[in-house]
Write a protein that holds these residues in place. Structure first.
Motif, PDB file in Angstrom:
ATOM      1  N   PHE A 199      -5.262  58.759  37.908  1.00 53.63           N
ATOM      2  CA  PHE A 199      -4.948  57.976  38.690  1.00 53.63           C
ATOM      3  C   PHE A 199      -4.652  58.487  40.214  1.00 53.63           C
ATOM      4  O   PHE A 199      -5.091  58.720  40.988  1.00 53.63           O
ATOM      5  CB  PHE A 199      -5.484  56.997  37.857  1.00 53.63           C
ATOM      6  CG  PHE A 199      -5.532  55.783  39.325  1.00 53.63           C
ATOM      7  CD1 PHE A 199      -7.146  55.541  39.956  1.00 53.63           C
ATOM      8  CD2 PHE A 199      -4.495  54.441  40.197  1.00 53.63           C
ATOM      9  CE1 PHE A 199      -7.217  54.323  40.903  1.00 53.63           C
ATOM     10  CE2 PHE A 199      -4.997  53.925  41.221  1.00 53.63           C
ATOM     11  CZ  PHE A 199      -6.445  53.700  41.475  1.00 53.63           C
ATOM     12  N   ARG A 200      -3.477  58.857  40.262  1.00 53.77           N
ATOM     13  CA  ARG A 200      -2.494  58.922  40.902  1.00 53.77           C
ATOM     14  C   ARG A 200      -3.450  60.290  41.746  1.00 53.77           C
ATOM     15  O   ARG A 200      -2.972  60.159  42.852  1.00 53.77           O
ATOM     16  CB  ARG A 200      -0.940  59.372  40.615  1.00 53.77           C
ATOM     17  CG  ARG A 200      -0.191  60.051  41.581  1.00 53.77           C
ATOM     18  CD  ARG A 200       0.890  59.771  41.367  1.00 53.77           C
ATOM     19  NE  ARG A 200       1.512  58.644  40.851  1.00 53.77           N
ATOM     20  CZ  ARG A 200       2.001  57.656  41.994  1.00 53.77           C
ATOM     21  NH1 ARG A 200       2.103  57.325  43.251  1.00 53.77           N
ATOM     22  NH2 ARG A 200       2.500  55.887  41.773  1.00 53.77           N
ATOM     23  N   ALA A 201      -3.635  61.143  40.693  1.00 53.56           N
ATOM     24  CA  ALA A 201      -3.924  62.509  41.952  1.00 53.56           C
ATOM     25  C   ALA A 201      -5.351  62.399  42.235  1.00 53.56           C
ATOM     26  O   ALA A 201      -5.724  62.829  43.336  1.00 53.56           O
ATOM     27  CB  ALA A 201      -4.274  63.742  40.148  1.00 53.56           C
ATOM     28  N   SER A 202      -6.236  61.858  41.681  1.00 56.85           N
ATOM     29  CA  SER A 202      -7.103  61.672  42.994  1.00 56.85           C
ATOM     30  C   SER A 202      -7.655  60.273  43.709  1.00 56.85           C
ATOM     31  O   SER A 202      -7.465  60.861  44.618  1.00 56.85           O
ATOM     32  CB  SER A 202      -8.551  60.617  41.540  1.00 56.85           C
ATOM     33  OG  SER A 202      -8.602  61.174  40.488  1.00 56.85           O
ATOM     34  N   MET A 203      -6.203  59.931  44.134  1.00 62.85           N
ATOM     35  CA  MET A 203      -5.584  59.367  44.848  1.00 62.85           C
ATOM     36  C   MET A 203      -5.009  59.824  46.100  1.00 62.85           C
ATOM     37  O   MET A 203      -5.536  58.991  47.043  1.00 62.85           O
ATOM     38  CB  MET A 203      -4.712  57.738  44.128  1.00 62.85           C
ATOM     39  CG  MET A 203      -4.553  56.619  45.287  1.00 62.85           C
ATOM     40  SD  MET A 203      -3.834  55.351  44.977  1.00 62.85           S
ATOM     41  CE  MET A 203      -3.837  54.007  46.296  1.00 62.85           C
ATOM     42  N   ALA A 204      -4.969  61.213  45.925  1.00 64.92           N
ATOM     43  CA  ALA A 204      -4.460  61.697  47.220  1.00 64.92           C
ATOM     44  C   ALA A 204      -4.660  61.850  48.015  1.00 64.92           C
ATOM     45  O   ALA A 204      -4.606  61.484  49.069  1.00 64.92           O
ATOM     46  CB  ALA A 204      -3.711  62.449  46.382  1.00 64.92           C
ATOM     47  N   GLY A 205      -6.749  61.242  47.890  1.00 64.83           N
ATOM     48  CA  GLY A 205      -7.511  61.703  48.754  1.00 64.83           C
ATOM     49  C   GLY A 205      -7.945  60.730  49.121  1.00 64.83           C
ATOM     50  O   GLY A 205      -9.421  60.617  50.340  1.00 64.83           O
ATOM     51  N   HIS A 206      -7.618  59.236  48.888  1.00 64.58           N
ATOM     52  CA  HIS A 206      -8.579  57.910  49.284  1.00 64.58           C
ATOM     53  C   HIS A 206      -6.604  57.039  49.957  1.00 64.58           C
ATOM     54  O   HIS A 206      -7.479  56.187  49.742  1.00 64.58           O
ATOM     55  CB  HIS A 206      -8.620  57.608  48.341  1.00 64.58           C
ATOM     56  CG  HIS A 206      -9.916  58.770  47.736  1.00 64.58           C
ATOM     57  ND1 HIS A 206     -11.426  58.498  47.924  1.00 64.58           N
ATOM     58  CD2 HIS A 206      -9.722  59.744  46.621  1.00 64.58           C
ATOM     59  CE1 HIS A 206     -11.856  59.075  47.116  1.00 64.58           C
ATOM     60  NE2 HIS A 206     -11.057  60.000  46.738  1.00 64.58           N
ATOM     61  N   VAL A 207      -5.603  57.639  50.244  1.00 67.37           N
ATOM     62  CA  VAL A 207      -4.500  56.840  50.070  1.00 67.37           C
ATOM     63  C   VAL A 207      -4.518  55.399  51.492  1.00 67.37           C
ATOM     64  O   VAL A 207      -3.914  54.815  51.376  1.00 67.37           O
ATOM     65  CB  VAL A 207      -2.996  57.706  50.559  1.00 67.37           C
ATOM     66  CG1 VAL A 207      -2.623  58.830  48.843  1.00 67.37           C
ATOM     67  CG2 VAL A 207      -3.674  58.855  51.757  1.00 67.37           C
ATOM     68  N   ALA A 208      -5.659  55.662  52.094  1.00 67.82           N
ATOM     69  CA  ALA A 208      -5.671  54.662  53.637  1.00 67.82           C
ATOM     70  C   ALA A 208      -7.479  54.418  53.089  1.00 67.82           C
ATOM     71  O   ALA A 208      -7.140  53.265  53.616  1.00 67.82           O
ATOM     72  CB  ALA A 208      -6.067  55.863  54.468  1.00 67.82           C
ATOM     73  N   GLU A 209      -7.346  53.992  51.675  1.00 66.44           N
ATOM     74  CA  GLU A 209      -8.787  53.406  51.359  1.00 66.44           C
ATOM     75  C   GLU A 209      -8.187  51.542  50.568  1.00 66.44           C
ATOM     76  O   GLU A 209      -8.032  51.558  50.528  1.00 66.44           O
ATOM     77  CB  GLU A 209      -9.127  53.969  51.275  1.00 66.44           C
ATOM     78  CG  GLU A 209     -10.007  55.394  51.585  1.00 66.44           C
ATOM     79  CD  GLU A 209     -11.323  55.997  50.601  1.00 66.44           C
ATOM     80  OE1 GLU A 209     -12.136  55.497  49.983  1.00 66.44           O
ATOM     81  OE2 GLU A 209     -10.989  57.707  50.443  1.00 66.44           O
ATOM     82  N   PRO A 210      -8.664  50.850  51.989  1.00 69.07           N
ATOM     83  CA  PRO A 210      -8.668  49.966  50.725  1.00 69.07           C
ATOM     84  C   PRO A 210      -9.171  49.584  49.394  1.00 69.07           C
ATOM     85  O   PRO A 210      -7.719  48.546  49.606  1.00 69.07           O
ATOM     86  CB  PRO A 210      -9.422  48.695  52.591  1.00 69.07           C
ATOM     87  CG  PRO A 210      -9.170  49.194  53.190  1.00 69.07           C
ATOM     88  CD  PRO A 210      -9.508  50.695  52.804  1.00 69.07           C
ATOM     89  N   ALA A 211      -9.942  49.812  49.556  1.00 67.34           N
ATOM     90  CA  ALA A 211     -10.131  49.289  47.964  1.00 67.34           C
ATOM     91  C   ALA A 211      -9.066  50.129  46.764  1.00 67.34           C
ATOM     92  O   ALA A 211      -8.675  49.643  45.524  1.00 67.34           O
ATOM     93  CB  ALA A 211     -11.505  49.882  47.569  1.00 67.34           C
ATOM     94  N   TRP A 212      -9.007  51.809  46.956  1.00 68.34           N
ATOM     95  CA  TRP A 212      -7.596  51.865  46.083  1.00 68.34           C
ATOM     96  C   TRP A 212      -6.425  50.895  46.116  1.00 68.34           C
ATOM     97  O   TRP A 212      -6.151  50.772  45.332  1.00 68.34           O
ATOM     98  CB  TRP A 212      -7.821  53.592  46.456  1.00 68.34           C
ATOM     99  CG  TRP A 212      -8.559  54.290  46.372  1.00 68.34           C
ATOM    100  CD1 TRP A 212      -9.783  54.739  46.556  1.00 68.34           C
ATOM    101  CD2 TRP A 212      -9.129  55.389  45.490  1.00 68.34           C
ATOM    102  NE1 TRP A 212     -10.841  55.189  46.204  1.00 68.34           N
ATOM    103  CE2 TRP A 212     -10.152  55.758  45.535  1.00 68.34           C
ATOM    104  CE3 TRP A 212      -7.812  55.089  44.520  1.00 68.34           C
ATOM    105  CZ2 TRP A 212     -10.546  56.827  44.264  1.00 68.34           C
ATOM    106  CZ3 TRP A 212      -8.435  56.568  43.378  1.00 68.34           C
ATOM    107  CH2 TRP A 212      -9.815  57.397  43.552  1.00 68.34           C
TER     108      TRP A 212
END
Length: 297
Positions: free
Chosen positions: A200-213
């Motif tokens: 999940f942390r590896a995937s989140m690297a490309g979505h760090v600015a997204e509110p849902a994450w």
């Protein structure tokens, strides 16, 4: 006395040494692709499309660099450096402004942010679609459990065997850390939780600015001390095929290998299938499917 004439020295041709050609770094290649992409998008937009006068001496087929900078509310030098593939840091806000000025669609915008190595702040608003053909594939894979999930571990669709093996589903991360039935089905719970959090942390690297994450992480941290402790380790892992041992109250232990198949060109939604590691697990999956079919009669 006879004078001795000096020998004539013939000039020697010295071959220039061939300098070792250095291999461009990944960053340099990415910046070059970004520069070329921006130029191509700029050249296709006419002044009339953005409400600017064409003028009598326009040599570029589309917009000028200074016009894009003006429309994006960024400095001319800064935008010029982007098209020159300079090694500069570009914020998501600047990329967002440039994408809007160049009237990029979703695919082009995603490509822009990917080349810049930045997270798109509005990317999370897009909705992944599970097509009818994907649903048919899920059904045809029974009795093998199969599910379609996005990179945030949200469950988008699943077949009957997967639903009976676990439970009614929403988000796998949430269930793994908060749902007693889901947790009870996993024999190697501690190991599974660590791997899931690292993925999940590896995937989140490309979505760090997204509110849902960010909202999901905040919910997990508030609901699970276990998640807070694991999340603080900052561990990451790439998605790979792996085995899991499930404990089902009706058919017993199931040893299954998980394989993820991406459903598109980007690492977004994927289909995750579980195949039996041994004949006993295969027979138990068939028994589970028979129980499902019996419930439908």
């Amino acid at each position: 006395m006879t004078a001795t004439m000096p020998e004539t020295v013939q000039p020697q041709t010295v071959k220039p040494q061939t300098a070792q050609q250095s291999t461009p770094t990944e960053g340099a290649v990415r910046r070059g692709e970004l520069a070329a992409f921006l130029r191509s998008r700029r050249e296709r937009i006419t002044p009339e499309q953005v409400g600017l006068p064409r003028g009598p001496r326009r040599r570029t087929p589309g917009l000028r660099r200074e016009e894009v900078a003006h429309l994006s509310a960024v400095g001319v030098t800064w935008y010029t450096w982007l098209e020159q593939a300079r090694d500069i840091h570009v914020s998501p806000q600047v990329l967002d402004s440039v994408a809007r000025a160049l009237q990029m669609d979703r695919a082009e915008r995603g490509h822009l942010f990917a080349l810049a190595g930045a997270a798109d702040p509005v990317r999370g608003t897009e909705c992944a679609v599970v097509t009818q053909s994907m649903r048919q594939m899920l059904d045809q894979l029974a009795p093998f459990p199969a599910v379609v999930q996005n990179s945030r571990f949200d469950i988008l669709a699943y077949n009957s065997t997967y639903g009976r093996l676990l439970c009614d589903l929403a988000n796998c991360m949430w269930l793994a850390f908060t749902n007693a039935d889901w947790r009870a089905s996993l024999v190697e719970l501690d190991k599974t939780l660590c791997v899931m959090a690292a993925k999940f942390r590896a995937s989140m690297a490309g979505h760090v600015a997204e509110p849902a994450w960010k909202a999901l992480v905040a919910r997990l941290e508030a609901a699970s001390p276990e998640f807070r402790e694991i999340w603080a380790r900052q561990e990451v892992v790439r998605p790979v095929s792996h085995s899991k041992i499930f404990r089902h109250k009706e058919v017993g232990l199931l040893r299954l290998s998980a394989t993820g198949l991406w459903t598109g060109p980007n690492h977004g939604p994927r289909m995750l299938t579980y195949t039996p590691d041994d004949e006993e697990s295969r027979e138990r999956l068939e028994r589970l499917q028979a129980l499902i079919n019996g419930c439908r009669l």
